[in-house]
Design an enzyme around this catalytic site. Sequence first.
Site, PDB file in Angstrom:
ATOM      1  N   ARG A  28       0.817  -1.218   0.000  1.00  0.00           N
ATOM      2  CA  ARG A  28       0.000   0.000   0.000  1.00  0.00           C
ATOM      3  C   ARG A  28       0.851   1.270   0.000  1.00  0.00           C
ATOM      4  O   ARG A  28       0.500   2.257   0.648  1.00  0.00           O
ATOM      5  CB  ARG A  28      -0.945   0.030   1.195  1.00  0.00           C
ATOM      6  CG  ARG A  28      -2.134  -0.885   1.070  1.00  0.00           C
ATOM      7  CD  ARG A  28      -3.112  -0.339   0.025  1.00  0.00           C
ATOM      8  NE  ARG A  28      -4.301  -1.159  -0.035  1.00  0.00           N
ATOM      9  CZ  ARG A  28      -5.379  -0.947   0.712  1.00  0.00           C
ATOM     10  NH1 ARG A  28      -5.432   0.056   1.538  1.00  0.00           N
ATOM     11  NH2 ARG A  28      -6.411  -1.741   0.598  1.00  0.00           N
ATOM     12  N   ARG A  32      -3.903   6.751   0.242  1.00  0.00           N
ATOM     13  CA  ARG A  32      -4.436   7.972   0.852  1.00  0.00           C
ATOM     14  C   ARG A  32      -3.501   8.723   1.778  1.00  0.00           C
ATOM     15  O   ARG A  32      -3.776   9.867   2.133  1.00  0.00           O
ATOM     16  CB  ARG A  32      -5.735   7.651   1.593  1.00  0.00           C
ATOM     17  CG  ARG A  32      -6.889   7.484   0.649  1.00  0.00           C
ATOM     18  CD  ARG A  32      -8.065   6.874   1.353  1.00  0.00           C
ATOM     19  NE  ARG A  32      -7.674   5.570   1.871  1.00  0.00           N
ATOM     20  CZ  ARG A  32      -8.528   4.688   2.402  1.00  0.00           C
ATOM     21  NH1 ARG A  32      -9.782   4.991   2.533  1.00  0.00           N
ATOM     22  NH2 ARG A  32      -8.098   3.520   2.824  1.00  0.00           N
ATOM     23  N   ARG A  41      -7.396  11.367  -6.569  1.00  0.00           N
ATOM     24  CA  ARG A  41      -8.594  10.642  -6.121  1.00  0.00           C
ATOM     25  C   ARG A  41      -9.815  11.563  -6.081  1.00  0.00           C
ATOM     26  O   ARG A  41     -10.913  11.168  -6.467  1.00  0.00           O
ATOM     27  CB  ARG A  41      -8.305  10.059  -4.740  1.00  0.00           C
ATOM     28  CG  ARG A  41      -9.404   9.264  -4.100  1.00  0.00           C
ATOM     29  CD  ARG A  41      -9.469   7.860  -4.680  1.00  0.00           C
ATOM     30  NE  ARG A  41     -10.438   7.054  -3.966  1.00  0.00           N
ATOM     31  CZ  ARG A  41     -11.746   7.074  -4.202  1.00  0.00           C
ATOM     32  NH1 ARG A  41     -12.236   7.837  -5.155  1.00  0.00           N
ATOM     33  NH2 ARG A  41     -12.566   6.305  -3.507  1.00  0.00           N
ATOM     34  N   ASP A  78      -6.544  -3.307  -7.668  1.00  0.00           N
ATOM     35  CA  ASP A  78      -7.088  -3.892  -6.442  1.00  0.00           C
ATOM     36  C   ASP A  78      -7.355  -5.369  -6.673  1.00  0.00           C
ATOM     37  O   ASP A  78      -7.540  -5.801  -7.814  1.00  0.00           O
ATOM     38  CB  ASP A  78      -8.381  -3.187  -6.019  1.00  0.00           C
ATOM     39  CG  ASP A  78      -8.690  -3.453  -4.549  1.00  0.00           C
ATOM     40  OD1 ASP A  78      -8.159  -2.742  -3.686  1.00  0.00           O
ATOM     41  OD2 ASP A  78      -9.427  -4.418  -4.270  1.00  0.00           O
ATOM     42  N   TYR A 158     -14.674 -11.661   0.200  1.00  0.00           N
ATOM     43  CA  TYR A 158     -15.428 -10.450  -0.150  1.00  0.00           C
ATOM     44  C   TYR A 158     -16.644 -10.791  -1.002  1.00  0.00           C
ATOM     45  O   TYR A 158     -17.701 -10.176  -0.879  1.00  0.00           O
ATOM     46  CB  TYR A 158     -14.516  -9.446  -0.874  1.00  0.00           C
ATOM     47  CG  TYR A 158     -13.461  -8.884   0.048  1.00  0.00           C
ATOM     48  CD1 TYR A 158     -13.752  -7.831   0.907  1.00  0.00           C
ATOM     49  CD2 TYR A 158     -12.180  -9.437   0.099  1.00  0.00           C
ATOM     50  CE1 TYR A 158     -12.797  -7.336   1.783  1.00  0.00           C
ATOM     51  CE2 TYR A 158     -11.214  -8.959   0.976  1.00  0.00           C
ATOM     52  CZ  TYR A 158     -11.533  -7.905   1.816  1.00  0.00           C
ATOM     53  OH  TYR A 158     -10.595  -7.427   2.684  1.00  0.00           O
TER      54      TYR A 158
HETATM   55  O1  CP3 Z   1      -0.133  -1.652  -2.550  1.00  0.00           O
HETATM   56  C1  CP3 Z   1      -0.358  -0.761  -3.401  1.00  0.00           C
HETATM   57  O2  CP3 Z   1       0.002   0.430  -3.233  1.00  0.00           O
HETATM   58  C2  CP3 Z   1      -1.006  -1.175  -4.705  1.00  0.00           C
HETATM   59  C3  CP3 Z   1      -2.429  -1.121  -4.805  1.00  0.00           C
HETATM   60  C4  CP3 Z   1      -3.313  -2.004  -3.914  1.00  0.00           C
HETATM   61  C5  CP3 Z   1      -4.562  -1.544  -3.415  1.00  0.00           C
HETATM   62  N1  CP3 Z   1      -5.183  -2.591  -2.806  1.00  0.00           N
HETATM   63  C6  CP3 Z   1      -5.083  -0.158  -3.570  1.00  0.00           C
HETATM   64  C7  CP3 Z   1      -6.214   0.298  -2.751  1.00  0.00           C
HETATM   65  C8  CP3 Z   1      -3.175  -3.339  -3.531  1.00  0.00           C
HETATM   66  C9  CP3 Z   1      -2.012  -4.285  -3.748  1.00  0.00           C
HETATM   67  C10 CP3 Z   1      -4.371  -3.707  -2.843  1.00  0.00           C
HETATM   68  C11 CP3 Z   1      -4.628  -5.061  -2.331  1.00  0.00           C
HETATM   69  C12 CP3 Z   1      -5.860  -5.334  -1.567  1.00  0.00           C
HETATM   70  N2  CP3 Z   1      -7.102  -4.814  -1.767  1.00  0.00           N
HETATM   71  C13 CP3 Z   1      -5.947  -6.299  -0.531  1.00  0.00           C
HETATM   72  C14 CP3 Z   1      -4.822  -7.198  -0.059  1.00  0.00           C
HETATM   73  C15 CP3 Z   1      -3.897  -6.509   0.881  1.00  0.00           C
HETATM   74  C16 CP3 Z   1      -4.504  -6.155   2.207  1.00  0.00           C
HETATM   75  O3  CP3 Z   1      -4.632  -4.944   2.472  1.00  0.00           O
HETATM   76  O4  CP3 Z   1      -4.819  -7.070   2.988  1.00  0.00           O
HETATM   77  C17 CP3 Z   1      -7.275  -6.293  -0.067  1.00  0.00           C
HETATM   78  C18 CP3 Z   1      -7.848  -7.145   1.042  1.00  0.00           C
HETATM   79  C19 CP3 Z   1      -7.999  -5.346  -0.865  1.00  0.00           C
HETATM   80  C20 CP3 Z   1      -9.452  -5.018  -0.803  1.00  0.00           C
HETATM   81  C21 CP3 Z   1      -9.677  -3.602  -0.432  1.00  0.00           C
HETATM   82  N3  CP3 Z   1      -9.424  -2.527  -1.270  1.00  0.00           N
HETATM   83  C22 CP3 Z   1     -10.191  -3.100   0.780  1.00  0.00           C
HETATM   84  C23 CP3 Z   1     -10.599  -3.942   1.974  1.00  0.00           C
HETATM   85  C24 CP3 Z   1     -10.238  -1.713   0.655  1.00  0.00           C
HETATM   86  C25 CP3 Z   1     -10.836  -0.740   1.658  1.00  0.00           C
HETATM   87  C26 CP3 Z   1      -9.941  -0.464   2.785  1.00  0.00           C
HETATM   88  C27 CP3 Z   1      -9.153   0.795   2.549  1.00  0.00           C
HETATM   89  O5  CP3 Z   1      -7.965   0.813   2.899  1.00  0.00           O
HETATM   90  O6  CP3 Z   1      -9.754   1.726   2.009  1.00  0.00           O
HETATM   91  C28 CP3 Z   1      -9.708  -1.362  -0.620  1.00  0.00           C
HETATM   92  C29 CP3 Z   1      -9.556   0.004  -1.190  1.00  0.00           C
HETATM   93  C30 CP3 Z   1      -8.205   0.408  -1.698  1.00  0.00           C
HETATM   94  N4  CP3 Z   1      -7.341  -0.411  -2.397  1.00  0.00           N
HETATM   95  C31 CP3 Z   1      -7.611   1.699  -1.572  1.00  0.00           C
HETATM   96  C32 CP3 Z   1      -6.369   1.631  -2.246  1.00  0.00           C
HETATM   97  C33 CP3 Z   1      -5.398   2.760  -2.451  1.00  0.00           C
HETATM   98  C34 CP3 Z   1      -8.249   2.929  -0.927  1.00  0.00           C
HETATM   99  C35 CP3 Z   1      -9.294   3.452  -1.837  1.00  0.00           C
HETATM  100  C36 CP3 Z   1      -9.545   4.930  -1.692  1.00  0.00           C
HETATM  101  O7  CP3 Z   1      -8.750   5.729  -2.228  1.00  0.00           O
HETATM  102  O8  CP3 Z   1     -10.565   5.286  -1.107  1.00  0.00           O
END
Ligand code: CP3
Length: 353
Positions: A28, A32, A41, A78, A158
């Site tokens: 990540r 944000r 965003r 994602d 999910y």
């Molecule tokens: O790592 C990186 O920078 C690359 C991009 C990336 C994202 N999600 C961007 C993202 C990667 C590799 C993921 C993986 C991901 N997504 C996982 C596995 C890793 C982990 O965290 O356990 C999972 C479970 C998800 C599913 C997911 N996506 C959730 C549960 C959420 C909401 C929680 C949150 O942090 O907002 C997301 C949204 C998400 N994925 C965001 C980003 C940058 C935030 C979205 C926003 O800008 O509002």
Amino acid sequence: MKIDANTGLVLRNLLGEQTSSVPIWLMRQAGRYLPEYRKIRRSTGSFLDLCYSPKLAAEITLQPVRRFGFDAAILFSDILVIPDALGQRVSFEEGLGPILDPLTPQEPILPDAMDRLKNSSQNKLEAVYETIKRVAASKKNDCALIGFAGGPWTVATYMVEGRSSRDFQNIRRWATSHATSFEVLVDILTDATITHLDAQIDAGVEVLQLFESHAGVLDCFGFNQWVIKPTRRIVEQIKRKNPHIPIIGFPRGAGAQIPYYISETKVDAVSLDQSVPLNWASTEISKSFPVQGNLDPIYLLGGSESLHVHVNRVLSAFSDRPFVFNLGHGVNKETDPKSVERLVEIVRNYEQR
Ligand code: CP3
């Protein structure tokens, strides 16, 4: 892949070489906590729209690399683009995270799911591959481009729970009470994941990571059935076409099952979450096996003194093996970018190997 003078530090370590400088990237690392991400965003529609906008997604992928000089860029996308591409409705809501129309044992399969995925003319994932091509064309040679997917179990959580869950009741009941129909879903996800990862390699990624973020909620029977078996099939299939692309497994919460996960799935490296004790990992995982991890992201929210102490604990625990510095989970959105800068500096100054 042949290592030559131009091969970067991440690839070297993932291919089993121990280097004197320790490479670093963070799960990540785009997101944000970065003002430049928040700006983009705000100016675009939904989170998924952003994932499917190659120009913007490529820019976001490169933002943290430019700012901190990380040794790898991870594709901005994602794990939930897979259910979206298979035809399930997926949205992301502020404060709630992902929201999906949940699948049930009574309605377990998405009609024509795989056909939809394979029909590339209407395939949403083409935009993801275009993002990869753009990043590959503009990144530096020694910065590894990492592609990824969720593990089938984690993606299924999910799809069945419909959102982030605490107890995973619905999916665990389905997997135990209607194992045959659940296996159909996991098989579809495994095939879709292989197709998606193959296409990411064709577009230019050099490393893959499999995020099995919810591996830790399964008992050892379930872990074997729903994590080990699909992961083994993914690794086997990817290696058939692309034997030299390193695959990092991240079986979060798998604890004492990690050595079994390594030997059974044949991943090339393992990413450890912060609950894994350093001395345990050091003795229970073969010294030639590449490890990634595992600083608790919470230290990025504290003072610089504790950051220093705990980064050094991790660095010294893995100073005698191929190693890539990372967190035990993703960067918190409250993180001050200055802390990340400090972290990179500490790792850069650690050169006693
Ligand atoms: O790592 C990186 O920078 C690359 C991009 C990336 C994202 N999600 C961007 C993202 C990667 C590799 C993921 C993986 C991901 N997504 C996982 C596995 C890793 C982990 O965290 O356990 C999972 C479970 C998800 C599913 C997911 N996506 C959730 C549960 C959420 C909401 C929680 C949150 O942090 O907002 C997301 C949204 C998400 N994925 C965001 C980003 C940058 C935030 C979205 C926003 O800008 O509002």
